[in-house]
Design an enzyme around this catalytic site. Structure first.
Site, PDB file in Angstrom:
ATOM      1  N   TYR A 143       0.635  -0.915   0.446  1.00 48.65           N
ATOM      2  CA  TYR A 143       0.102  -0.181   0.320  1.00 48.65           C
ATOM      3  C   TYR A 143       0.790   1.020  -0.367  1.00 48.65           C
ATOM      4  CZ  TYR A 143      -4.381  -2.043   0.930  1.00 48.65           C
ATOM      5  OH  TYR A 143      -5.834  -2.728   0.359  1.00 48.65           O
ATOM      6  N   ASP A 227      -2.893 -17.951  -0.010  1.00 48.27           N
ATOM      7  CA  ASP A 227      -4.053 -18.775  -1.196  1.00 48.27           C
ATOM      8  C   ASP A 227      -4.722 -19.711   0.036  1.00 48.27           C
ATOM      9  OD1 ASP A 227      -2.124 -20.108  -0.499  1.00 48.27           O
ATOM     10  OD2 ASP A 227      -1.795 -20.312  -2.665  1.00 48.27           O
ATOM     11  N   ASP A 255     -12.504  -8.905   3.862  1.00 50.17           N
ATOM     12  CA  ASP A 255     -13.783  -8.957   3.344  1.00 50.17           C
ATOM     13  C   ASP A 255     -13.698 -10.168   3.023  1.00 50.17           C
ATOM     14  OD1 ASP A 255     -13.466  -5.989   2.838  1.00 50.17           O
ATOM     15  OD2 ASP A 255     -14.333  -6.598   0.424  1.00 50.17           O
TER      16      ASP A 255
END
Ligand code: IPM
Ligand code: MG
Length: 371
Positions: A143, A227, A255
């Site tokens: 980020y 993953d 999320d």
């Protein structure tokens, strides 16, 4: 009554102002009942600030955030501002707040409330009783890493690049938050990266392991590839207690975890910085759902994540555990009574809008507080 606490409220865009309105009623209720007294400043952020002031967040607003006891944030962004340049997006507001207040530890609990077991897209047996927390690093990684940019190669072709980077201290400080939190829970931490393909992932794993050996051997530590973690969260989420991970993996996994609970509209979060010598710790609280432009202005948004973010604020910034518990119980009781906003509807429940949900929570607060 205790001294006045200063709150900076930043409703932002989309459904932010709608869900914040209901939260303010909860805050006012606390004041009226003499439980706490707040000095509240409200300000613009995100698209609302761009429209009025030309920038996603002003220096003045950042200064107010720095001096407040805590910041309560709504959501930013929407189609109206999508065409703005990369450096003037509404999202810059939240990124600058995190970076400039040093809010490096983003706590994202995913809790399945019993009345909502049926609202998850996963089978009730898989999610019933779920209670995990993702501790997401939030001031580093890809980020903010440099270099980043888009360049034109000698061939005329373009190349875009971002940098994932972590230092020892950045990993250790977020690791400590995760281990400390685990000590108050089930004493289990799962550290998540891609040590199989990324140097920064390997370094993350080694740094967390070494911190664990030095300071936290009473906590169980596991490592998992990101993953695999995504898959395990859907397959058997109950195996997790505290997950600690980088900025980008935490963004994705939180999320994903939110949907285990039935709706993105249910998840609060806290983003914490380092406490200073006097014990004062910068902190920002926000629902993880974002501005939801598709339903903004319709009065149908779920205010629970915003209200629960305020409960987290009471717990983490003001040491008001009892009052946080009252708010959480009121929310639980309203759900148990069968009221639902559209995002958490299931057969046999009653659909209500944002303000009816807010009113129901206020009524329940009275009852719970009287007990
Ligand atoms: C979040 C959001 C933000 C992020 C956006 C709005 C910048 O998705 O808080 O998860 O990516 O961190
Ligand atoms: Mg996100």
């Amino acid at each position: 009554m205790a001294e006045k606490k200063t709150l900076l409220i930043l409703p932002g865009d989309g459904i932010g102002p709608e869900v914040m309105r209901e939260t303010r009623r909860v805050i006012e209720w606390m004041g009226k009942r003499g439980r706490a007294s707040f000095e509240i400043t409200e300000d613009l952020v995100g698209g609302a600030s761009i429209d009025a002031r030309g920038v996603p967040i002003t220096e003045e607003t950042l200064a107010k955030a720095r001096s407040a006891d805590a910041v309560l944030f709504g959501a930013v962004g929407g189609p109206k501002w999508e065409k703005l340049g990369f450096h003037n997006r509404p999202e810059i507001a939240i990124l600058r707040l995190r970076k400039e207040l040093g809010l490096f530890a983003n706590l994202r609990p995913a809790i399945v409330w019993e009345p909502l077991v049926g609202a998850s897209t996963l089978k009730p047996d898989v999610v019933r009783g779920l209670n995990l927390v993702i501790v997401r690093e939030s001031t580093g990684g890809i980020y903010f890493g440099e270099p980043r940019g888009i360049e034109t190669l000698p061939s005329g072709e373009k190349r875009a690049f971002d940098t994932e980077s972590y230092t020892t201290s950045e990993i250790e400080r977020v690791g400590r938050v995760a281990f400390d939190l685990a000590r108050k829970r089930q004493r289990r931490v799962c550290s998540v990266e891609k040590a199989n393909v990324m140097q920064s992932g390997l370094f993350w794993r080694e740094t967390i392991s070494s911190l664990h050996e030095r300071e936290f051997t009473d906590v169980e530590l596991r490592h998992m590839y990101a993953d695999n973690c995504a898959m395990q969260l859907v397959r058997n989420p109950q195996q997790f207690d505290v997950i600690v991970t980088s900025n980008i993996f935490g963004d994705l996994l939180s999320d994903l975890a939110s949907m285990l609970t039935g709706s993105l509209g249910m998840l609060p979060s806290a983003t914490l910085g380092q406490a200073d010598a006097s014990g004062r710790r910068p902190a920002l609280y926000e629902p993880i759902h974002g501005s939801a432009p598709d339903i903004a202005g319709k009065g149908v948004a779920n205010p629970l994540a915003q209200i629960l973010s305020f409960a987290m604020l009471l717990r983490y910034s003001l040491n008001m555990d009892r009052d946080a518990g009252i708010i959480e119980s009121a929310c639980l009781n309203v759900l148990a009574s069968g009221l639902r906003t559209a995002d958490i509807m299931s057969p046999g429940t009653a659909k209500v809008g944002t303000s009816v949900m807010g009113e129901a929570i206020l009524r329940e607060l009275e009852k719970v507080a009287a007990q």
